[in-house]
Motif scaffolding. Structure first.
Motif, short mmCIF file in Angstrom:
data_model
loop_
_atom_site.label_atom_id
_atom_site.label_comp_id
_atom_site.label_asym_id
_atom_site.label_seq_id
_atom_site.Cartn_x
_atom_site.Cartn_y
_atom_site.Cartn_z
N ILE A 110 0.88 -1.17 0.00
CA ILE A 110 0.00 0.00 0.00
C ILE A 110 0.91 1.22 0.00
CG2 ILE A 110 -1.77 1.26 1.27
CD1 ILE A 110 -2.47 -1.54 2.57
N LEU A 111 0.62 2.14 -0.89
CA LEU A 111 1.44 3.34 -1.05
C LEU A 111 0.62 4.57 -0.67
CD1 LEU A 111 4.32 3.81 -2.34
CD2 LEU A 111 3.10 4.45 -4.42
N ILE A 112 1.28 5.54 -0.05
CA ILE A 112 0.64 6.82 0.24
C ILE A 112 1.73 7.88 0.19
CG2 ILE A 112 0.88 6.69 2.78
CD1 ILE A 112 -2.00 7.94 2.91
N GLY A 113 1.34 9.10 -0.12
CA GLY A 113 2.30 10.20 -0.18
C GLY A 113 1.88 11.33 0.74
N TYR A 114 2.86 12.16 1.08
CA TYR A 114 2.59 13.33 1.91
C TYR A 114 3.61 14.41 1.58
CZ TYR A 114 6.44 11.44 4.66
OH TYR A 114 7.66 10.95 5.04
N LYS A 115 3.22 15.65 1.79
CA LYS A 115 4.13 16.78 1.58
C LYS A 115 5.25 16.71 2.61
CE LYS A 115 1.70 18.61 -1.72
NZ LYS A 115 2.02 18.08 -3.03
N PRO A 116 6.49 17.01 2.23
CA PRO A 116 7.63 16.89 3.15
C PRO A 116 7.45 17.67 4.45
CG PRO A 116 8.40 17.29 0.93
CD PRO A 116 6.90 17.42 0.90
N GLU A 117 6.75 18.79 4.40
CA GLU A 117 6.56 19.60 5.61
C GLU A 117 5.39 19.12 6.49
OE1 GLU A 117 4.69 21.87 2.10
OE2 GLU A 117 6.41 20.59 2.42
N ASN A 118 4.68 18.09 6.06
CA ASN A 118 3.56 17.56 6.83
C ASN A 118 4.08 16.50 7.80
OD1 ASN A 118 1.16 16.59 7.84
ND2 ASN A 118 0.16 16.40 5.85
N VAL A 119 4.66 16.96 8.90
CA VAL A 119 5.28 16.05 9.87
C VAL A 119 4.25 15.19 10.61
CG1 VAL A 119 7.38 17.44 10.16
CG2 VAL A 119 5.40 17.88 11.62
N VAL A 120 3.03 15.68 10.74
CA VAL A 120 1.98 14.89 11.40
C VAL A 120 1.67 13.65 10.56
CG1 VAL A 120 -0.43 14.89 12.16
CG2 VAL A 120 1.02 16.87 12.62
N ALA A 121 1.53 13.83 9.25
CA ALA A 121 1.25 12.69 8.37
C ALA A 121 2.42 11.72 8.38
CB ALA A 121 0.98 13.18 6.95
N GLU A 122 3.63 12.25 8.28
CA GLU A 122 4.81 11.39 8.29
C GLU A 122 4.85 10.53 9.55
OE1 GLU A 122 9.54 11.77 7.51
OE2 GLU A 122 8.68 13.22 8.90
N LYS A 123 4.63 11.14 10.70
CA LYS A 123 4.66 10.42 11.97
C LYS A 123 3.58 9.32 12.01
CE LYS A 123 4.33 11.13 16.95
NZ LYS A 123 4.07 12.06 18.03
N GLY A 139 5.78 16.30 -5.77
CA GLY A 139 6.06 17.01 -4.53
C GLY A 139 5.75 16.23 -3.26
N ASP A 140 5.30 14.99 -3.39
CA ASP A 140 4.96 14.17 -2.23
C ASP A 140 6.04 13.12 -1.96
OD1 ASP A 140 2.56 15.47 -1.93
OD2 ASP A 140 1.35 13.85 -2.80
N VAL A 141 6.38 12.96 -0.69
CA VAL A 141 7.24 11.87 -0.25
C VAL A 141 6.40 10.60 -0.29
CG1 VAL A 141 8.54 10.92 1.70
CG2 VAL A 141 8.55 13.40 1.28
N LEU A 142 6.88 9.57 -0.98
CA LEU A 142 6.13 8.33 -1.07
C LEU A 142 6.62 7.34 -0.03
CD1 LEU A 142 5.86 7.78 -4.93
CD2 LEU A 142 4.25 8.92 -3.39
N VAL A 143 5.67 6.74 0.68
CA VAL A 143 5.96 5.69 1.64
C VAL A 143 5.08 4.48 1.30
CG1 VAL A 143 6.76 7.20 3.51
CG2 VAL A 143 4.33 6.65 3.33
N TYR A 144 5.57 3.30 1.64
CA TYR A 144 4.80 2.10 1.31
C TYR A 144 4.75 1.16 2.50
CZ TYR A 144 9.06 -0.68 0.93
OH TYR A 144 10.22 -1.34 1.21
N LEU A 145 3.72 0.37 2.51
CA LEU A 145 3.54 -0.65 3.53
C LEU A 145 3.59 -2.00 2.84
CD1 LEU A 145 2.79 -1.25 6.53
CD2 LEU A 145 0.42 -1.37 5.76
N PRO A 146 4.61 -2.82 3.11
CA PRO A 146 4.65 -4.15 2.51
C PRO A 146 3.64 -5.05 3.21
CG PRO A 146 6.58 -3.80 3.90
CD PRO A 146 5.77 -2.53 3.92
#
Length: 152
Positions: A110-123, A139-146
């Motif tokens: 599962i993939l999701i992205g967030y703006k680099p300055e959105n520290v709440v989403a990142e956390k 412009g979004d940092v992509l993170v994934y859940l294996p």
């Protein structure tokens, strides 16, 4: 406590009334825009996030047909209404959508992205087991859940 329900003719107006804080507006498209966009991407699935019978947020996902790995789903909208933030609904909603998506055939991630300055989403995403891909898209940092390594 949290359920995900289809956005349809009975609840779409409730959905577009949900708003982020002014500061968060730069992080996510409006729900009205997202619902309009979903009509042009028919495989996308817009969902209301409900606490009992009250819609408290919105999310939309789609099957990945290109991009990072082509083996799962991309959550491309996620928001909790400003009057319902800080109550744990965001984490509960993410856990619910993770459970929903990992039960779908062929979902390996599962993939999701967030703006680099959105520290709440990142956390939030990292606390749920998402990992950084090292990629930035639109412009979004992509993170994934294996999915094979994590069960919500």
């Amino acid at each position: 406590m949290i359920t995900l329900r289809e956005i349809n003719q009975n609840n779409w107006k409730e959905c577009i009334r949900l708003k982020t804080t002014e500061e968060q507006e730069k992080f996510v498209a409006s729900n009205l825009y997202s619902l309009a966009e979903s009509k042009f991407y028919p495989s996308s699935v817009p969902l209301g996030i409900y606490h009992h019978e009250t819609m408290v947020g919105f999310m939309m996902y789609d099957r990945m047909d290109s991009g990072y790995q082509n083996s799962g789903y991309f959550i491309w909208r996620f928001m909790i209404d400003k009057s319902h933030q800080g109550k744990g609904y965001g984490k509960a909603a993410m856990q619910a959508v993770i459970k929903l998506l990992q039960e779908k055939p062929g979902c390996k991630e599962i993939l999701i992205g967030y703006k680099p300055e959105n520290v709440v989403a990142e956390k939030l995403y990292l606390s749920l087991g998402f990992q950084k891909t090292g990629l930035i898209e639109h412009g979004d940092v992509l993170v994934y859940l294996p999915v094979s390594h994590q069960r919500a």
